[in-house]
Design an enzyme around this catalytic site. Structure first.
Site, PDB file in Angstrom:
ATOM      1  N   LYS A 195       0.843  -1.194   0.000  1.00 20.66           N
ATOM      2  CA  LYS A 195       0.000   0.000   0.000  1.00 20.66           C
ATOM      3  C   LYS A 195       0.878   1.243   0.000  1.00 20.66           C
ATOM      4  CE  LYS A 195      -1.800   3.114   2.634  1.00 20.66           C
ATOM      5  NZ  LYS A 195      -1.867   4.285   1.782  1.00 20.66           N
ATOM      6  N   GLU A 270       9.214   0.682  11.020  1.00 23.77           N
ATOM      7  CA  GLU A 270      10.257   1.705  10.821  1.00 23.77           C
ATOM      8  C   GLU A 270       9.574   3.046  11.028  1.00 23.77           C
ATOM      9  OE1 GLU A 270      13.397   1.443  10.312  1.00 23.77           O
ATOM     10  OE2 GLU A 270      13.616  -0.651   9.755  1.00 23.77           O
ATOM     11  N   CYS A 304      13.259  10.301   7.811  1.00 21.53           N
ATOM     12  CA  CYS A 304      13.066   9.815   9.170  1.00 21.53           C
ATOM     13  C   CYS A 304      14.345   9.959   9.990  1.00 21.53           C
ATOM     14  CB  CYS A 304      12.618   8.360   9.133  1.00 21.53           C
ATOM     15  SG  CYS A 304      13.659   7.334   8.078  1.00 21.53           S
ATOM     16  N   GLU A 401       9.028  15.393  16.258  1.00 24.25           N
ATOM     17  CA  GLU A 401       9.512  15.280  14.879  1.00 24.25           C
ATOM     18  C   GLU A 401       8.756  16.295  14.010  1.00 24.25           C
ATOM     19  OE1 GLU A 401       8.359  11.791  12.570  1.00 24.25           O
ATOM     20  OE2 GLU A 401      10.403  11.639  11.826  1.00 24.25           O
TER      21      GLU A 401
HETATM   22  P1  NAP Z   1       2.006   8.039   8.341  1.00 19.31           P
HETATM   23  O1  NAP Z   1       0.976   9.076   8.414  1.00 19.31           O
HETATM   24  O2  NAP Z   1       2.247   7.173   9.506  1.00 19.31           O
HETATM   25  O3  NAP Z   1       1.653   7.137   7.054  1.00 19.31           O
HETATM   26  C1  NAP Z   1       2.433   6.053   6.655  1.00 19.31           C
HETATM   27  C2  NAP Z   1       1.568   5.049   5.917  1.00 19.31           C
HETATM   28  O4  NAP Z   1       0.601   4.513   6.813  1.00 19.31           O
HETATM   29  C3  NAP Z   1       0.771   5.655   4.775  1.00 19.31           C
HETATM   30  O5  NAP Z   1       0.713   4.742   3.718  1.00 19.31           O
HETATM   31  C4  NAP Z   1      -0.567   5.876   5.425  1.00 19.31           C
HETATM   32  O6  NAP Z   1      -1.637   5.956   4.515  1.00 19.31           O
HETATM   33  C5  NAP Z   1      -0.687   4.645   6.276  1.00 19.31           C
HETATM   34  N1  NAP Z   1      -1.676   4.741   7.364  1.00 19.31           N
HETATM   35  C6  NAP Z   1      -2.217   5.848   7.914  1.00 19.31           C
HETATM   36  N2  NAP Z   1      -3.093   5.502   8.889  1.00 19.31           N
HETATM   37  C7  NAP Z   1      -3.101   4.155   8.943  1.00 19.31           C
HETATM   38  C8  NAP Z   1      -3.783   3.203   9.762  1.00 19.31           C
HETATM   39  N3  NAP Z   1      -4.646   3.571  10.715  1.00 19.31           N
HETATM   40  N4  NAP Z   1      -3.528   1.898   9.565  1.00 19.31           N
HETATM   41  C9  NAP Z   1      -2.639   1.485   8.623  1.00 19.31           C
HETATM   42  N5  NAP Z   1      -1.976   2.355   7.819  1.00 19.31           N
HETATM   43  C10 NAP Z   1      -2.196   3.662   7.986  1.00 19.31           C
HETATM   44  O7  NAP Z   1       3.423   8.645   8.005  1.00 19.31           O
HETATM   45  P2  NAP Z   1       3.788   9.681   6.863  1.00 19.31           P
HETATM   46  O8  NAP Z   1       3.320  11.019   7.290  1.00 19.31           O
HETATM   47  O9  NAP Z   1       3.349   9.162   5.547  1.00 19.31           O
HETATM   48  O10 NAP Z   1       5.377   9.591   6.868  1.00 19.31           O
HETATM   49  C11 NAP Z   1       6.154  10.304   7.728  1.00 19.31           C
HETATM   50  C12 NAP Z   1       6.599   9.453   8.896  1.00 19.31           C
HETATM   51  O11 NAP Z   1       7.246   8.270   8.434  1.00 19.31           O
HETATM   52  C13 NAP Z   1       7.614  10.151   9.751  1.00 19.31           C
HETATM   53  O12 NAP Z   1       7.330   9.946  11.108  1.00 19.31           O
HETATM   54  C14 NAP Z   1       8.923   9.479   9.371  1.00 19.31           C
HETATM   55  O13 NAP Z   1       9.916   9.577  10.342  1.00 19.31           O
HETATM   56  C15 NAP Z   1       8.479   8.089   9.113  1.00 19.31           C
HETATM   57  N6  NAP Z   1       9.428   7.362   8.261  1.00 19.31           N
HETATM   58  C16 NAP Z   1      10.216   6.395   8.812  1.00 19.31           C
HETATM   59  C17 NAP Z   1      11.164   5.729   8.047  1.00 19.31           C
HETATM   60  C18 NAP Z   1      12.048   4.692   8.647  1.00 19.31           C
HETATM   61  O14 NAP Z   1      12.655   3.923   7.891  1.00 19.31           O
HETATM   62  N7  NAP Z   1      12.181   4.612   9.962  1.00 19.31           N
HETATM   63  C19 NAP Z   1      11.288   6.048   6.691  1.00 19.31           C
HETATM   64  C20 NAP Z   1      10.464   7.027   6.151  1.00 19.31           C
HETATM   65  C21 NAP Z   1       9.534   7.679   6.955  1.00 19.31           C
HETATM   66  P3  NAP Z   1      -2.084   7.374   3.833  1.00 19.31           P
HETATM   67  O15 NAP Z   1      -1.886   7.101   2.421  1.00 19.31           O
HETATM   68  O16 NAP Z   1      -3.499   7.592   4.186  1.00 19.31           O
HETATM   69  O17 NAP Z   1      -1.233   8.446   4.377  1.00 19.31           O
END
Ligand code: NAP
Ligand code: MG
Length: 498
Positions: A195, A270, A304, A401
């Site tokens: 997804k 992650e 991240c 963050e």
């Molecule tokens: P996010 O809001 O957590 O979304 C990540 C993914 O999860 C998206 O595909 C999102 O769908 C989906 N999602 C949202 N709500 C969900 C739920 N209730 N159940 C299952 N999936 C759900 O994060 P983001 O804003 O896209 O990304 C930024 C974050 O990612 C930051 O905190 C960053 O640090 C972290 N990150 C971590 C790494 C790592 O390797 N540690 C790498 C990159 C990013 P939608 O399409 O609706 O948004």
């Protein structure tokens, strides 16, 4: 601000013209509901394409297709045949590098030049590195003692795929994160439902074409587009999914863990970070300044592992603050397709509002911006590269963050106190130290509570190097041999040959 941008290539223009569908069981399919959503270019807010909007029903179909493929010819392919297919994915992706780079630049706002030089070549490397693993996933033979006649027993382990994997990813490195999930999952013999983030579905859709061309059997990789609260949540809760591999925020990570409890599926996470980047006075200060700027401003700070909390030994504090502020002020902020852009827009209006909200809170709590501090222009979602000083550990800009081009800088004198402050965070994804004293570098590295520590460098990620978080930055490690702890089950077989 630079505004002249190249037009998308004819291939990409043609790709964007047709509505983008899910990939289920080897077929492009529209949503069960017939609904679609739009993806936008964050450089100007214009609509790029229409995408099928998935729901639980589409997830059900994809899970069935993945299960069927898992039980089908995929499981009977030799490891070397799997290797060949995965290697071919890398080759085909490389041959279409320009298309992948352009789609990620248009969709996420990242500078096209960086997508061409970093995101896509790394994604290719990930497939190539992981293509080497299927033939090397070995078990062990283990002597048995806890029996009356040990010599009668022969015991060994084998590594088997976990099964059907749900992969949910963020928008900041769309094609690279897709590669991080798919390459090891396929190498271990799993089947996958991916997804992509709703903000950046385009490059995953092109990857779907490449996977089929590379010979990935139908149903081995399925892609369901849509909203996290629908598609992501349905995957996390689905009884037919054996494992969830998630990249995203810590907050959503908690939802994933809750949703996974029904069938106790395996979960790796992650998550976010607030990584400390420490400059000692004995460092090569020019290198440290350039490195600290790159640590936070690369990918608009939407990384991240970004070095978002900079700590500088007092003796060199003024010099480092002046240096990083000068770099921040001179970075070219502009359209993601303009050739001289170094900082593109943030991914969405929502992300812009979040980051501007943090800048307001920093100001209200007494921080001072020595570079940037606000929005740039009024078209697109641009934020000025920002350097904040006069901060306190209790401020939101220091604790939370931000996920934008904003760094806080604080002076320190005492190393013990510095490490207490650096580790005083719920996160533990990465950390860095700049010093020319080797012993100090390793001592500090040992004391950081973080999954990755860079010494006199930053952002070095490699398919062979384990990556993941301490504390609330995640569960498990991706990449390298560690990835297979998450993507395989170990089976122990005991034979009584007596
Ligand atoms: P996010 O809001 O957590 O979304 C990540 C993914 O999860 C998206 O595909 C999102 O769908 C989906 N999602 C949202 N709500 C969900 C739920 N209730 N159940 C299952 N999936 C759900 O994060 P983001 O804003 O896209 O990304 C930024 C974050 O990612 C930051 O905190 C960053 O640090 C972290 N990150 C971590 C790494 C790592 O390797 N540690 C790498 C990159 C990013 P939608 O399409 O609706 O948004
Ligand atoms: Mg978009």
């Amino acid at each position: 601000m630079t505004t002249t941008a190249a037009a998308p290539s004819p291939e990409v223009a043609a790709f964007l013209k047709n509505p983008i569908q899910h990939l289920v069981g080897g077929e492009n399919v529209s949503s069960a509901s017939g609904e679609a959503f739009a993806t936008f270019n964050p450089s100007n807010g214009n609509t790029l394409a229409q995408i099928a909007l998935g729901s639980g029903e589409d997830v059900d179909r994809a899970v069935s297709a993945a299960r069927k493929a898992l039980d089908g010819p995929w499981s009977r392919l030799s490891p070397s045949a799997r290797s060949k297919i995965i290697w071919r994915v890398g080759d085909l992706m490389e041959s279409r590098l320009e298309e992948f780079a352009l789609l990620d630049a248009l969709d996420s706002g990242k500078p096209l030049a960086y997508a061409q030089l970093v995101d896509v070549p790394l994604a290719v490397d990930w497939f190539r590195y992981m293509a080497g693993w299927p033939t090397k996933l070995e078990g062990t033979t283990i002597p048995v003692s806890a029996v009356a006649t040990p010599g009668d027993y022969f015991a060994y382990t084998v590594r088997e795929p976990v099964g059907v994997v749900g992969a949910v990813i963020a928008w900041n490195f769309p094609i690279l994160l897709a590669a991080w999930k798919l390459a090891p999952a396929l190498a271990a013999g799993n089947t996958v439902i991916l997804k992509p983030a709703e903000q950046t579905p385009l490059s995953a859709a092109l990857l779907g074409e490449v996977l089929r061309e590379a010979g990935v059997p139908d149903g081995v990789v399925n892609i369901v587009h849509g909203d996290g609260e629908q598609v992501g949540a349905a995957l996390a809760a689905h009884p037919g999914v054996d494992k969830i591999s998630f990249t995203g925020s810590t907050e959503v990570g908690r939802h994933i863990v809750g949703a996974a409890r029904g069938n106790l599926k395996k979960v790796t996470l992650e998550l976010g970070g607030k990584s400390p980047n420490v400059v000692f006075a004995d460092a090569d200060i020019d290198a440290a300044i350039a490195g600290a700027a790159n640590a936070i401003f690369f990918n608009q700070g939407e990384a991240c592992e970004a070095g978002s909390r900079l700590f500088v030994e007092s003796k060199v504090y003024d010099r480092v603050v002046t240096g990083i502020a000068e770099i921040a002020a001179n970075l070219k902020v502009g359209d993601s397709l303009a050739p001289d852009t170094q900082i593109g827009p943030l991914v969405s209006q929502k992300q812009l509002d979040t980051v501007l909200g943090y800048l307001d809170s920093g100001r209200a709590e007494g921080a001072t911006a020595v570079a940037g501090g606000g929005r740039k222009g009024d078209v697109g979602y641009f934020v000025e590269p920002t350097v904040l000083i006069d901060t306190k550990p209790t401020m939101r800009v220091v604790k939370e963050e931000i996920f934008g081009p904003v760094v806080t800088v604080a002076p320190f004198d005492d190393t013990d106190e510095l490490l207490r402050t650096a580790n005083d965070t719920e996160y533990g994804l990465a950390a860095a130290v700049w010093t020319s004293n080797l012993a100090k570098a390793h001592n500090v590295a040992a004391r950081f509570k973080a999954g990755t520590v860079w010494i006199n460098s930053y952002h070095i990620l490699d398919p062979a190097l384990p990556f993941g978080g301490y504390k609330q930055s995640g569960w498990g490690r991706e990449h390298g041999s560690s990835a297979f702890d998450a993507y395989t089950e170990t089976k122990t077989v005991i034979l009584n040959k007596g």
